[in-house]
Design a protein around this motif. Structure first.
Motif, PDB file in Angstrom:
ATOM      1  N   LYS A 191       7.127 -11.981   3.887  1.00 41.01           N
ATOM      2  CA  LYS A 191       6.798 -12.238   5.294  1.00 41.01           C
ATOM      3  C   LYS A 191       5.585 -11.405   5.676  1.00 41.01           C
ATOM      4  N   GLN A 192       4.789 -11.951   6.548  1.00 46.71           N
ATOM      5  CA  GLN A 192       3.604 -11.233   7.025  1.00 46.71           C
ATOM      6  C   GLN A 192       4.018 -10.046   7.876  1.00 46.71           C
ATOM      7  N   SER A 193       3.403  -8.895   7.607  1.00 43.42           N
ATOM      8  CA  SER A 193       3.682  -7.709   8.429  1.00 43.42           C
ATOM      9  C   SER A 193       2.407  -7.144   9.040  1.00 43.42           C
TER      10      SER A 193
ATOM     11  N   ILE B 191       5.997 -15.486  13.356  1.00 45.55           N
ATOM     12  CA  ILE B 191       6.632 -14.166  13.501  1.00 45.55           C
ATOM     13  C   ILE B 191       7.625 -14.306  14.646  1.00 45.55           C
TER      14      ILE B 191
ATOM     15  N   ASP C 183      -1.000  -7.903   4.805  1.00 44.06           N
ATOM     16  CA  ASP C 183       0.135  -7.030   4.531  1.00 44.06           C
ATOM     17  C   ASP C 183       1.408  -7.873   4.524  1.00 44.06           C
ATOM     18  N   PHE C 184       2.278  -7.627   3.547  1.00 45.69           N
ATOM     19  CA  PHE C 184       3.461  -8.477   3.417  1.00 45.69           C
ATOM     20  C   PHE C 184       4.629  -7.679   2.846  1.00 45.69           C
ATOM     21  N   THR C 185       5.810  -8.194   3.079  1.00 41.12           N
ATOM     22  CA  THR C 185       7.022  -7.524   2.614  1.00 41.12           C
ATOM     23  C   THR C 185       7.271  -7.877   1.154  1.00 41.12           C
TER      24      THR C 185
ATOM     25  N   ILE D 269       6.260  -2.510   1.765  1.00 37.87           N
ATOM     26  CA  ILE D 269       5.102  -3.220   2.321  1.00 37.87           C
ATOM     27  C   ILE D 269       3.940  -3.122   1.341  1.00 37.87           C
TER      28      ILE D 269
END
Length: 886
Positions: free
Chosen positions: A589-591, A650, A603-605, A698
């Motif tokens: 998921k995008q963070s 999100i 940035d991603f999980t 992350i």
């Protein structure tokens, strides 16, 4: 007649002669004190000292502090101009003791300065003390000789000061002067009974001696302090023999100047005199506020400044001024007080522009607002009603920029009341609507610099999905501090808002657009575009030519190349997200993200580092979509429908009922308000530049697209070609060539080490021959040469070889390497009863400005002074000789 400036100077000089530090006035904006809108007393800048949170290099101070009382419990605005003493801006002279002297000295200083330096008659001075402060009463009699009949005891309300509900507090003592029976309100007026000006308070001495806890209990402070305040305006009136502060030289010049410009005479009409006094007062406040960085706005301190300028301008209209005038009286104030407050001189040119622009802006709506108010007042009077509705006051504020003070001034003459509670409720409702607009934006909160614009409901229509060029009206201009302006001049940088714009404001990780804004009067470069609210776009503009003016039409042109480069990266970010979910799993998921023109960051999980093979699969996924030349689809659909279609979003954020969905059919579907390409082929190419971890769980990928992708590939190819040429091979043979060189390097290193070992053996033989006999003990102390970079490691190697050759005795070796001194010492076990290696090395290390330690048999040290090595060699012999004699 002594001038106010001379009084100020004499006060500072007097206390400087009593060992007080002359501390400059602090800003009108209190530092680190959110409880205050403005500095309103001399002690504000010393608050942390009194609370024990700060220590300064002096314990006595004297100041002439600029103060402002507008708003809150110290709001003097309504009375300004109508009484002899009320002002918005004033100067407070004060002397302070931070745990040094206390009551007796404070009383002595005050009495001496008033009666000796200023020459006030002693028989006209009266004192008030707190009712229980017997000590103060006794000290006043002792120090000054004043009789008990002229000392009045008053209650806590009048003569007890506290910083807050808890904390430092204490009784205070005030000095009053009898101005004569002609100033009395009645034959029976007396201190503490009435508030007329016969007995005028001129100086307040606060004896800060207690600490009040949450229960209200008072305990003695370990170091009592002094905080005093002597109002310059009041003492100037007393010394100059006038009975109104407005008749002192602090105000008279400003009043006479305004009267001359208006063609009227001051002192002939009560209401006209009020207007002159208001103008004079506000002409003092405004320049000081602007000099301290406050600019007109609709929020906080900026709104107070706006109120003062507009209030003075409205009073000027009543005197016949039909064009801006306040900027001139403000300029005159700088001439009068600039020497004492240099910040006024430094900001004069800018201040004059700010005030004039604010006057010009207000003049455009003043007449319409006055006409509306007059119509409403006539209607009320016709109905026999005596209260102006809150809705009318709010409309005057919201539409015409009328502060409530102006409405109050105008209705007072007609003996009408204001529905202030109704006005306050409407203001609160407006603020709540603005906060609702902020909810879910994820980008700002009401505390940002653009909160006033959002609070006023300012909106911008975004047309940039369909065009990169459009025309619109400039509806707001702001300085970099987000204070309103009427014009941005050539060379200035500020914020510009239009009714509509093709410029995309920074949001959702995508940077703002750049470009140009042109008008009939100027050209500005848009350096950045911001989006402080969901419906507000703000352009950061640098004016390159001419000027950009409020309310003029402008042509807005987005930099096409910049927009295209950003769109490449944004579209590719969607594909990267989909690729990661495809390769690594749906847990991705995008963070966070950054979509700029030169790169993208995502940035991603994900728990583990992404392997080289996985990154290659990600690159293949994205580039396959690029080569597929897929056309993007954008739709605005209900939020619930987007969820049902499994569009990526999100979902911890709040979305509006209608959302924009960007889809690359067969590849990705996301909720997104950003700008994108029309088809994937325009991405050109995609490569991962780096993959790193930035936090637990992350990961971060940085990547290149388009021309940046090709430039990155070109740089890699150029580096390969340069390396191949240097190694005299072909680029495709580089891995094999490097492997061969590594093997050759290993072989050469072994040969070198063998050679060095042979040299070391020869060197060891030479060292062993230099051993000496000290009282029957063999001692070898020598400086050795080391190969470059060998350092302590090389010295230990030589020590091992020497010890194997010297069967018994002490060995001390020293060497210089890379500008440092290295020492190593061996002491055999049989000598440990006399001395150990660490015991001696600490002494020896001092010779080279260093330190050391180690085991009883072996210790080492390092130092910054290689020249001390010879001293250390001499010292070891002395130490051993001394130890062996004991």
């Amino acid at each position: 007649m002594i001038s106010a400036s001379e009084i100020r100077r004499s006060f500072l000089d007097y206390f400087a002669g009593k060992d007080h530090e002359i501390v400059p006035s602090s800003s009108l904006i209190p530092k680190d004190d959110p409880s205050l809108l403005f500095t309103n007393a001399g002690m504000v800048q010393f608050k942390k000292i009194f609370l024990g949170q700060e220590k300064r290099p002096y314990d006595r101070a004297v100041t002439s502090q600029k103060c402002l009382r507008v708003g809150g419990k110290h709001n003097d605005l309504e009375n300004v101009g109508r009484t002899a003493r009320h002002h918005t801006f004033f100067e407070m002279l004060g002397n302070f003791s931070f745990g040094d002297y206390f009551k007796e000295e404070a009383i002595a200083y005050a009495w001496e300065y008033l009666t000796r330096d200023l020459g006030l008659p002693k028989d006209r001075l009266y004192i008030t003390i707190f009712r229980d402060d017997d000590e103060a009463g006794r000290l006043w009699k002792k120090v000054t000789g004043i009789s008990g009949e002229r000392i009045y005891r008053l209650g806590e309300k009048e003569n007890f000061w506290s910083m807050g509900d808890t904390g430092p507090c204490g009784p205070c003592s005030e000095v009053h002067i009898d101005q004569g029976e002609h100033m009395a309100c009645s034959p029976d007026c007396e201190i503490g009974v009435c508030e007329c000006d016969r007995f005028l308070e001129i100086w307040n001495l606060v004896f800060m001696q207690f600490n009040r806890d949450e229960s209200g209990n008072l305990t003695n402070l370990p170091k009592p302090s002094i905080d005093t305040g002597l109002g310059l305006e009041r003492i100037a009136a007393v010394c100059q023999g006038v009975y109104s502060n407005y008749d002192t030289d602090l105000f008279s010049g400003l009043i006479q100047s305004a009267a001359y410009k208006a063609g009227l005479e001051y002192g002939q009409d009560r209401e006209t005199d009020v207007a002159f006094r208001v103008i004079a007062d506000h002409s003092r406040s405004v320049p000081f506020m602007i000099a301290d960085g406050i600019l007109p706005s609709n929020e906080g301190r900026g709104y107070v400044l706006r109120r003062l300028i507009r209030r003075a301008y409205r009073y000027g209209r009543s005197l016949g001024f039909d064009s801006p005038f306040l900027y001139e009286t403000c300029g005159q104030l700088v001439g009068e007080m600039g020497e004492s407050y240099p910040e006024l001189q430094r900001s004069e040119e800018f201040m004059v522009k700010v005030v004039r622009q604010e006057e010009e802006n207000f003049s455009k709506t003043l007449d319409k607002g006055l006409h509306l108010l007059e119509s409403e007042l006539r209607a009320l009077e016709k109905k026999g009603e005596r209260v102006v509705p809150g809705a009318v006051i709010f409309k005057l504020y919201d539409t015409f920029g009328f502060p409530i003070d102006i409405v109050r001034d105008l209705t007072e003459k007609r003996e009408l009341d204001l529905d202030e509670s109704g006005f306050t409720k409407l203001m609160q409702s407006q603020r709540e609507r603005s906060k609702a607009a902020w909810a879910g934006s994820g980008e700002v909160d009401p505390g940002t610099k653009f909160a006033s614009l959002l609070g006023n409901g300012l909106q911008t229509e975004f047309v940039g999905y369909d065009t990169l060029q459009s025309s619109s009206r400039i509806i707001a201009l702001l300085s970099l501090e987000a204070e309103n302006k009427a014009v941005l001049e050539q060379g200035e940088t500020g914020y510009l808002i239009t009714a509509s714009t093709p410029f995309y404001g920074e949001s959702g990780g995508q940077v703002g657009d750049r470009g140009k804004i042109l008008s009939n009067t100027g050209l500005g470069q848009v350096k950045d575009t911001l989006k402080p609210g969901p419906d507000l776009t703000v352009h950061l503009v640098h004016v390159e030519q001419g000027r950009l003016t409020l309310e003029e039409e402008a042509n807005l042109r987005v930099d096409q190349e910049h927009r295209l480069a950003v769109a490449r990266n944004h579209t590719c970010t969607h594909l990267l997200h989909a690729a990661l979910r495809s390769v690594l799993g749906k847990h991705v998921k995008q963070s966070g993200s950054l979509v700029a023109s030169d790169r993208l960051r995502f940035d991603f999980t994900h728990i583990n580092p992404v392997s080289r093979q996985e990154l290659e699969q990600v690159e293949d996924y994205v580039n396959e979509a690029v080569l597929a030349d897929m056309r993007l689809k954008t739709r605005v659909i209900p939020f619930q429908q987007a969820r049902e279609e499994e569009a990526i979003g999100i979902f911890t954020e709040k979305y509006q009922d209608e959302v924009r969905v960007v889809e690359i059919p067969g590849w990705t579907k996301e909720l997104c308000g950003g700008t994108h390409l029309e088809n994937t082929a325009r991405i050109g190419g995609f490569s991962v530049l780096s993959e790193t971890g930035i936090a637990a769980g992350i990961r971060r990928i940085e990547a290149a697209t388009g021309w940046n992708f090709f430039q990155d590939y070109r740089k890699i190819r150029q580096r390969q070609q340069a390396m191949a040429a240097e190694l005299k091979t072909r680029p495709e043979e580089l891995p094999k060539k490097v492997s061969e060189l590594q093997e050759q390097l290993k072989k050469t290193r072994k040969e070198f080490e063998a050679l060095q070992s042979g040299k070391a053996t020869d060197s060891t033989r030479d060292l062993l021959s230099r051993a000496e006999d000290v009282q029957g003990t063999r001692v070898l102390a020598a400086k050795v040469d080391l190969p470059d970079g060998a350092g302590m490691k090389g010295l230990r190697l030589i020590m091992d070889q020497v010890r194997s050759g010297l069967q018994q005795g002490v060995v001390f070796l020293a060497a210089e390497s890379a500008g440092k001194a290295h020492l190593i010492l061996y002491v055999p076990k049989e000598l440990h009863s006399l001395f150990t290696a660490p015991e001696l090395i600490r002494d020896l290390a001092g010779e080279v400005n260093g330190s050391g330690g180690g085991r009883p048999d072996m210790a080492q040290a390092g130092g910054s002074d290689p020249e001390g090595i010879e001293r250390a060699l001499d010292r070891i012999r002395e130490l051993i000789d001394k130890k062996l004699q004991q």
